[in-house]
Design a protein around this motif. Structure first.
Motif, PDB file in Angstrom:
ATOM      1  N   VAL A 248       0.576  -1.103   0.246  1.00  0.00           N
ATOM      2  CA  VAL A 248       0.200  -0.247  -0.056  1.00  0.00           C
ATOM      3  C   VAL A 248       1.171   1.387  -0.269  1.00  0.00           C
ATOM      4  O   VAL A 248       0.237   1.982  -0.789  1.00  0.00           O
ATOM      5  CB  VAL A 248      -0.890  -0.171   0.933  1.00  0.00           C
ATOM      6  N   SER A 249       2.419   0.971   0.850  1.00  0.00           N
ATOM      7  CA  SER A 249       2.969   2.077   0.485  1.00  0.00           C
ATOM      8  C   SER A 249       3.198   2.945  -0.759  1.00  0.00           C
ATOM      9  O   SER A 249       3.991   3.539  -1.269  1.00  0.00           O
ATOM     10  CB  SER A 249       4.146   1.934   1.442  1.00  0.00           C
ATOM     11  N   ARG A 250       3.864   1.478  -1.159  1.00  0.00           N
ATOM     12  CA  ARG A 250       3.820   1.896  -2.890  1.00  0.00           C
ATOM     13  C   ARG A 250       2.823   1.960  -3.626  1.00  0.00           C
ATOM     14  O   ARG A 250       3.685   3.266  -4.344  1.00  0.00           O
ATOM     15  CB  ARG A 250       4.411   0.488  -3.718  1.00  0.00           C
ATOM     16  N   VAL A 251       1.606   2.314  -3.203  1.00  0.00           N
ATOM     17  CA  VAL A 251       0.376   2.124  -3.979  1.00  0.00           C
ATOM     18  C   VAL A 251       0.461   4.428  -3.792  1.00  0.00           C
ATOM     19  O   VAL A 251       0.406   5.030  -4.898  1.00  0.00           O
ATOM     20  CB  VAL A 251      -0.835   1.888  -4.036  1.00  0.00           C
ATOM     21  N   ARG A 252       0.306   4.565  -2.394  1.00  0.00           N
ATOM     22  CA  ARG A 252       0.661   5.621  -2.071  1.00  0.00           C
ATOM     23  C   ARG A 252       2.139   7.221  -2.474  1.00  0.00           C
ATOM     24  O   ARG A 252       1.606   8.106  -3.059  1.00  0.00           O
ATOM     25  CB  ARG A 252       0.565   5.742  -0.773  1.00  0.00           C
ATOM     26  N   GLY A 253       3.327   5.989  -2.454  1.00  0.00           N
ATOM     27  CA  GLY A 253       4.172   6.716  -3.228  1.00  0.00           C
ATOM     28  C   GLY A 253       4.176   7.123  -4.675  1.00  0.00           C
ATOM     29  O   GLY A 253       4.646   8.182  -4.828  1.00  0.00           O
ATOM     30  N   GLU A 254       3.518   6.516  -5.811  1.00  0.00           N
ATOM     31  CA  GLU A 254       3.161   6.850  -6.309  1.00  0.00           C
ATOM     32  C   GLU A 254       2.139   7.752  -7.128  1.00  0.00           C
ATOM     33  O   GLU A 254       1.855   7.748  -8.052  1.00  0.00           O
ATOM     34  CB  GLU A 254       2.608   5.524  -7.220  1.00  0.00           C
ATOM     35  N   GLY A 255       1.691   7.596  -6.584  1.00  0.00           N
ATOM     36  CA  GLY A 255       0.298   8.597  -6.675  1.00  0.00           C
ATOM     37  C   GLY A 255      -0.749   7.332  -6.333  1.00  0.00           C
ATOM     38  O   GLY A 255      -1.176   6.614  -8.187  1.00  0.00           O
ATOM     39  N   ILE A 256      -2.426   7.924  -5.993  1.00  0.00           N
ATOM     40  CA  ILE A 256      -3.455   6.894  -6.831  1.00  0.00           C
ATOM     41  C   ILE A 256      -3.979   6.994  -7.878  1.00  0.00           C
ATOM     42  O   ILE A 256      -4.005   6.561  -8.946  1.00  0.00           O
ATOM     43  CB  ILE A 256      -4.224   6.806  -5.596  1.00  0.00           C
ATOM     44  N   GLU A 257      -3.785   8.831  -8.321  1.00  0.00           N
ATOM     45  CA  GLU A 257      -3.975   8.838  -9.997  1.00  0.00           C
ATOM     46  C   GLU A 257      -3.445   8.000 -10.924  1.00  0.00           C
ATOM     47  O   GLU A 257      -4.507   7.853 -11.943  1.00  0.00           O
ATOM     48  CB  GLU A 257      -4.848  10.182  -9.972  1.00  0.00           C
ATOM     49  N   ASN A 258      -2.040   8.466 -10.699  1.00  0.00           N
ATOM     50  CA  ASN A 258      -0.991   7.644 -11.202  1.00  0.00           C
ATOM     51  C   ASN A 258      -1.541   5.726 -11.397  1.00  0.00           C
ATOM     52  O   ASN A 258      -0.630   5.339 -12.719  1.00  0.00           O
ATOM     53  CB  ASN A 258       0.599   7.805 -11.290  1.00  0.00           C
ATOM     54  N   VAL A 259      -1.657   5.259 -10.568  1.00  0.00           N
ATOM     55  CA  VAL A 259      -2.305   4.306 -10.437  1.00  0.00           C
ATOM     56  C   VAL A 259      -3.308   3.709 -11.064  1.00  0.00           C
ATOM     57  O   VAL A 259      -2.761   3.243 -12.255  1.00  0.00           O
ATOM     58  CB  VAL A 259      -2.262   3.624  -9.270  1.00  0.00           C
ATOM     59  N   TYR A 260      -4.252   4.676 -11.202  1.00  0.00           N
ATOM     60  CA  TYR A 260      -5.213   4.355 -12.435  1.00  0.00           C
ATOM     61  C   TYR A 260      -4.595   4.586 -13.295  1.00  0.00           C
ATOM     62  O   TYR A 260      -5.332   3.722 -14.240  1.00  0.00           O
ATOM     63  CB  TYR A 260      -6.470   5.625 -12.201  1.00  0.00           C
TER      64      TYR A 260
END
Length: 354
Positions: A248-260
């Motif tokens: 989850v830290s990796r997801v937050r570090g990337e940024g959720i909009e970037n993940v989407y």
């Protein structure tokens, strides 16, 4: 190369976090602090002000526990379905002596809003209201992403609690969590952590109903997780918590909009390559999830799956139930939502279908 729609491939950093010596979940504050940070990070990913909890148990635990925690014998539940997991909610309701009314749509179509509204209106007119309704955001076996908003509008109008299985969408595409009373996720899908943990965002209203229900189970019960300041309901999965915290830290570090955006790009590449191969989507493009693509290959799915693994060491999934040999699924979710990886998979499928 694991390219199934869960469990997904696990990044090296997540595996490393899981492999470290772990604090004792029963006695050490270090573990409690990690758990609470994880819940805060998950709330940010859920984009919700609701309480977020992480019980120990694979994602199906969350689905069953939501029903066990909310449904008392005789309670009426509207189970809205266009897939295997939607149908499965009705089974859970029956198992806990509730009365399930199933409103079904065909598996490659969206929810039948007219039928849903008719069921809600008939229940109100008969003075036999539904206590809650169950929905599935992404039906993983068919790659179908459901539009929840119009259904949630109806449930709000009729004052019906909502329970949503977002296991294979959460972290890969937006979920309207703050409109949902119990929104369920799991570690092994878009978060790309190992199986073993349920996540749930729970509204204040849902907590109140659980308290009135007073569930008798310990393990299939969300209520004890509301306040863990004095300890967890049972020994927690310390290594799994460490892994999910890193994921989850990796997801937050990337940024959720970037993940989407990354999931959308991977999905589009997968479907573009599929069109070039003459493969049909199941369902159509409008309803296809950004986290998994289901190609309709009647009678060929298992052969393609076996050929791709034998020749290219890539593991894909077929569907379930009656569609098991008719759908081949590419799980471009989490760590695998990557265009280059998708190209490698589609190159292998191209050979298998030629």
């Amino acid at each position: 190369m694991l390219f199934t729609p869960g469990p997904t491939a696990v990044p090296p950093e997540v595996r490393e976090a899981m492999a470290q010596p772990q604090p004792n979940s029963a006695v050490q504050q270090e573990f409690a602090d990690r758990y609470h940070r994880l819940c805060e990070d998950l709330a940010a990913v859920y984009d919700t002000d609701h309480d977020v909890i992480v019980p120990g148990g694979e994602g199906i635990l969350g689905l069953e526990a939501a029903i066990a925690s909310l449904v008392a014998p005789g309670d009426r539940v509207l189970c809205i379905s266009n897939g295997i997991y939607g149908d499965g909610f009705a089974d859970f309701v029956t198992d806990y002596d509730g009365e399930a009314e199933l409103v079904s749509a065909v598996y490659n179509a969206g929810y039948d809003l007219d039928a849903i509204e008719d069921a809600l209106a008939a229940a109100e007119e008969a003075d036999e209201p539904f206590k809650l309704a169950t929905l599935v955001h992404c039906e993983t076996p068919t790659g179908t992403l459901n539009d929840l908003s119009p259904v949630l509008d109806l449930l709000d109008e009729y004052d019906v609690l909502s329970v949503v299985d977002a296991v294979s969408s959460l972290g890969g595409t937006p979920v309207p969590t703050d409109r949902i009373d119990v929104c369920l996720g799991a570690s092994q899908k878009c978060f790309s952590a190992p199986p073993g943990l349920t996540t749930a965002a729970v509204s204040d209203h849902a907590w109140e109903v659980m308290e009135d229900r007073a569930p008798t189970s310990l393990y299939t019960n969300l209520l004890p997780w509301r306040d863990v300041s004095d300890g967890f309901p049972y020994t927690h999965l310390d290594a799994n918590i460490a892994a999910l915290a890193e994921a989850v830290s990796r997801v937050r570090g990337e940024g959720i909009e970037n993940v989407y955006d990354r999931h959308e790009r991977a999905a589009e590449r997968c479907r573009q390559r599929g069109r070039e191969l003459g493969l049909s989507l199941y369902p159509d493009e409008e309803r296809a999830s950004p986290t998994v693509t289901a190609f309709h290959v009647p009678g060929e799915a298992k052969r393609i799956q076996q050929r791709v693994e034998a020749d290219h060491d890539i593991v894909l999934a077929t569907s379930l139930g009656d569609l098991a040999d008719d759908i081949i699924r590419v799980g471009h979710m989490g760590y695998n939502a990557d265009v280059e990886k998708v190209d490698r998979v589609m190159d292998a499928i191209a050979v298998a279908v030629e």
